[in-house]
Design an enzyme around this catalytic site. Structure first.
Site, PDB file in Angstrom:
ATOM      1  N   VAL A  92     -60.466  15.119  35.105  1.00 38.76           N
ATOM      2  CA  VAL A  92     -60.608  16.417  35.776  1.00 38.76           C
ATOM      3  C   VAL A  92     -61.777  17.189  35.157  1.00 38.76           C
ATOM      4  O   VAL A  92     -62.463  17.950  35.832  1.00 38.76           O
ATOM      5  CB  VAL A  92     -59.290  17.224  35.743  1.00 38.76           C
ATOM      6  N   GLY A  93     -62.016  16.985  33.866  1.00 34.73           N
ATOM      7  CA  GLY A  93     -63.144  17.629  33.194  1.00 34.73           C
ATOM      8  C   GLY A  93     -64.448  17.015  33.691  1.00 34.73           C
ATOM      9  O   GLY A  93     -64.536  15.794  33.889  1.00 34.73           O
ATOM     10  N   ARG A 172     -54.681  25.106  36.346  1.00 33.18           N
ATOM     11  CA  ARG A 172     -53.595  24.164  36.646  1.00 33.18           C
ATOM     12  C   ARG A 172     -52.800  23.801  35.387  1.00 33.18           C
ATOM     13  O   ARG A 172     -51.573  23.905  35.351  1.00 33.18           O
ATOM     14  CB  ARG A 172     -54.181  22.877  37.270  1.00 33.18           C
ATOM     15  N   ARG A 254     -61.365  20.923  25.575  1.00 32.93           N
ATOM     16  CA  ARG A 254     -62.479  20.124  25.076  1.00 32.93           C
ATOM     17  C   ARG A 254     -62.820  20.623  23.671  1.00 32.93           C
ATOM     18  O   ARG A 254     -62.753  21.829  23.399  1.00 32.93           O
ATOM     19  CB  ARG A 254     -63.723  20.263  25.971  1.00 32.93           C
ATOM     20  N   ASP A 278     -56.000  18.145  20.404  1.00 34.66           N
ATOM     21  CA  ASP A 278     -56.034  16.846  21.084  1.00 34.66           C
ATOM     22  C   ASP A 278     -57.472  16.432  21.350  1.00 34.66           C
ATOM     23  O   ASP A 278     -57.727  15.311  21.774  1.00 34.66           O
ATOM     24  CB  ASP A 278     -55.258  16.925  22.413  1.00 34.66           C
ATOM     25  N   HIS A 302     -57.219  12.550  21.789  1.00 34.51           N
ATOM     26  CA  HIS A 302     -57.486  12.855  23.198  1.00 34.51           C
ATOM     27  C   HIS A 302     -56.553  12.045  24.114  1.00 34.51           C
ATOM     28  O   HIS A 302     -57.023  11.235  24.924  1.00 34.51           O
ATOM     29  CB  HIS A 302     -58.958  12.595  23.544  1.00 34.51           C
ATOM     30  N   ILE A 303     -55.247  12.314  23.976  1.00 39.49           N
ATOM     31  CA  ILE A 303     -54.257  11.533  24.749  1.00 39.49           C
ATOM     32  C   ILE A 303     -53.506  12.397  25.766  1.00 39.49           C
ATOM     33  O   ILE A 303     -52.427  12.018  26.232  1.00 39.49           O
ATOM     34  CB  ILE A 303     -53.245  10.831  23.812  1.00 39.49           C
ATOM     35  N   GLY A 304     -54.083  13.549  26.120  1.00 35.49           N
ATOM     36  CA  GLY A 304     -53.396  14.470  27.032  1.00 35.49           C
ATOM     37  C   GLY A 304     -52.840  13.811  28.290  1.00 35.49           C
ATOM     38  O   GLY A 304     -51.692  14.022  28.665  1.00 35.49           O
ATOM     39  N   SER A 305     -53.644  13.001  28.955  1.00 34.00           N
ATOM     40  CA  SER A 305     -53.212  12.408  30.235  1.00 34.00           C
ATOM     41  C   SER A 305     -52.689  10.981  30.066  1.00 34.00           C
ATOM     42  O   SER A 305     -52.486  10.273  31.054  1.00 34.00           O
ATOM     43  CB  SER A 305     -54.389  12.414  31.223  1.00 34.00           C
TER      44      SER A 305
HETATM   45  P1  NDP Z   1     -58.631  24.356  36.093  1.00 36.82           P
HETATM   46  O1  NDP Z   1     -59.961  24.436  36.749  1.00 36.82           O
HETATM   47  O2  NDP Z   1     -57.410  24.481  36.932  1.00 36.82           O
HETATM   48  O3  NDP Z   1     -58.536  25.440  34.948  1.00 36.82           O
HETATM   49  C1  NDP Z   1     -59.630  25.758  34.150  1.00 36.82           C
HETATM   50  C2  NDP Z   1     -59.409  27.138  33.622  1.00 36.82           C
HETATM   51  O4  NDP Z   1     -60.510  27.452  32.763  1.00 36.82           O
HETATM   52  C3  NDP Z   1     -59.379  28.195  34.723  1.00 36.82           C
HETATM   53  O5  NDP Z   1     -58.170  28.895  34.628  1.00 36.82           O
HETATM   54  C4  NDP Z   1     -60.547  29.089  34.366  1.00 36.82           C
HETATM   55  O6  NDP Z   1     -60.232  30.437  34.548  1.00 36.82           O
HETATM   56  C5  NDP Z   1     -60.695  28.823  32.868  1.00 36.82           C
HETATM   57  N1  NDP Z   1     -61.969  29.348  32.409  1.00 36.82           N
HETATM   58  C6  NDP Z   1     -63.199  29.143  32.899  1.00 36.82           C
HETATM   59  N2  NDP Z   1     -64.082  29.925  32.252  1.00 36.82           N
HETATM   60  C7  NDP Z   1     -63.368  30.629  31.342  1.00 36.82           C
HETATM   61  C8  NDP Z   1     -63.703  31.573  30.370  1.00 36.82           C
HETATM   62  N3  NDP Z   1     -64.972  31.985  30.212  1.00 36.82           N
HETATM   63  N4  NDP Z   1     -62.728  32.081  29.597  1.00 36.82           N
HETATM   64  C9  NDP Z   1     -61.457  31.670  29.722  1.00 36.82           C
HETATM   65  N5  NDP Z   1     -61.074  30.771  30.640  1.00 36.82           N
HETATM   66  C10 NDP Z   1     -62.019  30.251  31.435  1.00 36.82           C
HETATM   67  O7  NDP Z   1     -58.632  22.979  35.304  1.00 36.82           O
HETATM   68  P2  NDP Z   1     -57.402  22.151  34.706  1.00 36.82           P
HETATM   69  O8  NDP Z   1     -56.360  23.106  34.250  1.00 36.82           O
HETATM   70  O9  NDP Z   1     -57.036  21.076  35.634  1.00 36.82           O
HETATM   71  O10 NDP Z   1     -58.115  21.460  33.430  1.00 36.82           O
HETATM   72  C11 NDP Z   1     -58.670  22.255  32.421  1.00 36.82           C
HETATM   73  C12 NDP Z   1     -59.425  21.422  31.414  1.00 36.82           C
HETATM   74  O11 NDP Z   1     -58.523  20.698  30.607  1.00 36.82           O
HETATM   75  C13 NDP Z   1     -60.346  20.354  31.988  1.00 36.82           C
HETATM   76  O12 NDP Z   1     -61.594  20.906  32.390  1.00 36.82           O
HETATM   77  C14 NDP Z   1     -60.483  19.396  30.850  1.00 36.82           C
HETATM   78  O13 NDP Z   1     -61.595  19.738  30.068  1.00 36.82           O
HETATM   79  C15 NDP Z   1     -59.212  19.597  30.044  1.00 36.82           C
HETATM   80  N6  NDP Z   1     -58.318  18.444  30.092  1.00 36.82           N
HETATM   81  C16 NDP Z   1     -57.986  17.814  28.932  1.00 36.82           C
HETATM   82  C17 NDP Z   1     -57.110  16.762  28.927  1.00 36.82           C
HETATM   83  C18 NDP Z   1     -56.749  16.067  27.672  1.00 36.82           C
HETATM   84  O14 NDP Z   1     -56.522  14.873  27.715  1.00 36.82           O
HETATM   85  N7  NDP Z   1     -56.669  16.760  26.551  1.00 36.82           N
HETATM   86  C19 NDP Z   1     -56.515  16.259  30.174  1.00 36.82           C
HETATM   87  C20 NDP Z   1     -56.925  16.996  31.339  1.00 36.82           C
HETATM   88  C21 NDP Z   1     -57.793  18.050  31.276  1.00 36.82           C
HETATM   89  P3  NDP Z   1     -61.072  31.298  35.605  1.00 36.82           P
HETATM   90  O15 NDP Z   1     -60.892  30.614  36.911  1.00 36.82           O
HETATM   91  O16 NDP Z   1     -60.497  32.634  35.502  1.00 36.82           O
HETATM   92  O17 NDP Z   1     -62.491  31.253  35.132  1.00 36.82           O
HETATM   93  C1  DGY Z   2     -59.726  14.919  31.694  1.00 40.45           C
HETATM   94  O1  DGY Z   2     -59.265  14.399  32.729  1.00 40.45           O
HETATM   95  O2  DGY Z   2     -60.625  15.759  31.703  1.00 40.45           O
HETATM   96  C2  DGY Z   2     -59.099  14.505  30.390  1.00 40.45           C
HETATM   97  O3  DGY Z   2     -59.741  14.969  29.298  1.00 40.45           O
HETATM   98  C3  DGY Z   2     -58.658  13.098  30.295  1.00 40.45           C
HETATM   99  O4  DGY Z   2     -57.699  12.848  31.242  1.00 40.45           O
END
Ligand code: NDP
Ligand code: DGY
Length: 337
Positions: A92-93, A172, A254, A278, A302-305
């Site tokens: 998703v990132g 999300r 991240r 993570d 980095h095992i979130g998913s």
């Molecule tokens: P979303 O797009 O749903 O959420 C991202 C959030 O980041 C939004 O609520 C957004 O808020 C916020 N954001 C953006 N800019 C800022 C800011 N300046 N200050 C504070 N918040 C901010 O994405 P997801 O929830 O699906 O995923 C989020 C991230 O989690 C991914 O981008 C990825 O990097 C990471 N991730 C890590 C995983 C892991 O394995 N550890 C697994 C999956 C994801 P707003 O809209 O108000 O700007």
């Molecule tokens: C993502 O999807 O961005 C995570 O970091 C790995 O699933």
């Protein structure tokens, strides 16, 4: 058409790709990252690219996608000579993708939101509990003989019950984390982001606050935002100096959202109680990294998913995004550029 897959992916995803009969596949069939030279060679002339978050898809890679034969015949520039029309990332990132360059070249991007939200939220909660109740440290004490008797003052941590939780990025995953933490008896949820999102916050009666106030008032800070130029290094010395000495910091977004040197100082000096990460910079974190020497820092790779079902679903979604992009159809999950 031809596509390059930069890593070994779950069988389900690869089967979806090969059974579709839309493109031939060239794959870097290894659990280890594709070497840069192989990535540059692999992408040349391809119409589609399926990549993972550790592949930096930058200008150099996009330039390498050029079809040399077509370029020579048509005497076109590298940008014009590229066949590449779809990049599908198994994540998703999207911070590893040079989005401006990609957009400029008219390449579409597929990604994997939603299907990994539950798994990542579960892991975030697991990491939070492991950190605030000192689970890795306690397990170690059992193994090394440090557990001599039941001691009233030993291995105490911090409880979610009655606490204030601050979520950086109530998207999300942020919402899914809050939903799971609420039954633990959290008293107040705070959140920050680029603007208030009442539709996301109402379920938790979460209050939108500036970052500084979130740092000052939270007993637990959970980072679930995306990595952008705005969020890079956001959790820095100033941020940690505002947190309470009894507060716990969790990052599952991240690594680069955090200034790790500042976090190290905050943990060593007792400015904050503990951290659970993570994600780090770099990944993998070198085994001699100072953060790994701290008992009050829990680090996961980095095992979130990383559940079987989630990774399978991610691979199928990434495959279907790629196929739809190649066929110039609407994608199951396309990133709006
Ligand atoms: P979303 O797009 O749903 O959420 C991202 C959030 O980041 C939004 O609520 C957004 O808020 C916020 N954001 C953006 N800019 C800022 C800011 N300046 N200050 C504070 N918040 C901010 O994405 P997801 O929830 O699906 O995923 C989020 C991230 O989690 C991914 O981008 C990825 O990097 C990471 N991730 C890590 C995983 C892991 O394995 N550890 C697994 C999956 C994801 P707003 O809209 O108000 O700007
Ligand atoms: C993502 O999807 O961005 C995570 O970091 C790995 O699933």
């Amino acid at each position: 058409m031809q596509a390059f897959v930069t890593r070994r992916i779950p069988r389900e995803g690869l089967a979806a790709l090969s059974q579709a009969g839309v493109c031939s596949i060239q794959q870097w069939d290894s659990d280890e990252p594709v070497p840069r030279s192989e990535l540059l060679a692999g992408v040349a002339g391809k119409h589609g690219l399926l990549c993972v978050l550790s592949d930096q898809i930058d200008k150099e890679v996009l330039d390498a996608a050029v079809d040399v034969t077509r370029c020579l015949v048509k005497k076109s520039s590298p940008t014009e000579g590229s066949n590449l029309k779809i990049i599908s990332t198994l994540s998703v990132g999207v911070d590893h993708l040079a989005l401006e360059e990609i957009k400029k070249r008219g390449i579409r991007v597929g990604y994997t939101p939603d299907i990994l939200t539950d798994a990542t939220a579960e892991l975030s909660v697991a990491l939070l509990l492991a950190t605030c109740r000192r689970l890795p440290e306690s397990v170690e004490e059992v193994k090394n003989g440090g557990w001599t008797t039941w001691k009233p003052l030993w291995m105490c941590g911090y409880s979610l019950s009655g606490s204030t939780v601050g979520i950086i990025g109530l998207g999300r995953i942020g919402q899914a984390v809050a939903r799971r933490l609420k039954p633990f008896g959290v008293k107040t949820f705070l959140y920050t982001g680029s603007r208030p999102k009442p539709e996301n916050a109402v379920e938790f009666q979460a209050e939108f606050v500036p970052l500084a106030k979130l740092a000052e008032e939270s007993d637990f800070v959970v980072v679930t935002c995306s990595l952008t130029p705005d969020t890079k290094g956001m959790c820095n010395k100033d941020f940690f100096s505002r947190m309470k000495k009894t507060s716990v910091f969790i990052n599952t977004s991240r690594g680069a959202v955090v200034n790790q040197e500042d976090l190290y100082q905050a943990l060593v000096s007792g400015q904050i109680a503990a951290a659970g990460l993570d994600v780090t910079t770099p990944e993998p974190l070198p085994t001699d990294h100072p953060l790994l020497s701290l008992k009050n820092c829990v680090i996961l790779p980095h095992i979130g998913s990383a559940t079987y079902a989630t990774r399978n679903a991610m691979s199928v979604l990434a495959a279907n995004n790629l196929l739809a992009g190649l066929k110039e159809e609407s994608m199951p999950c396309e990133l709006q550029l």
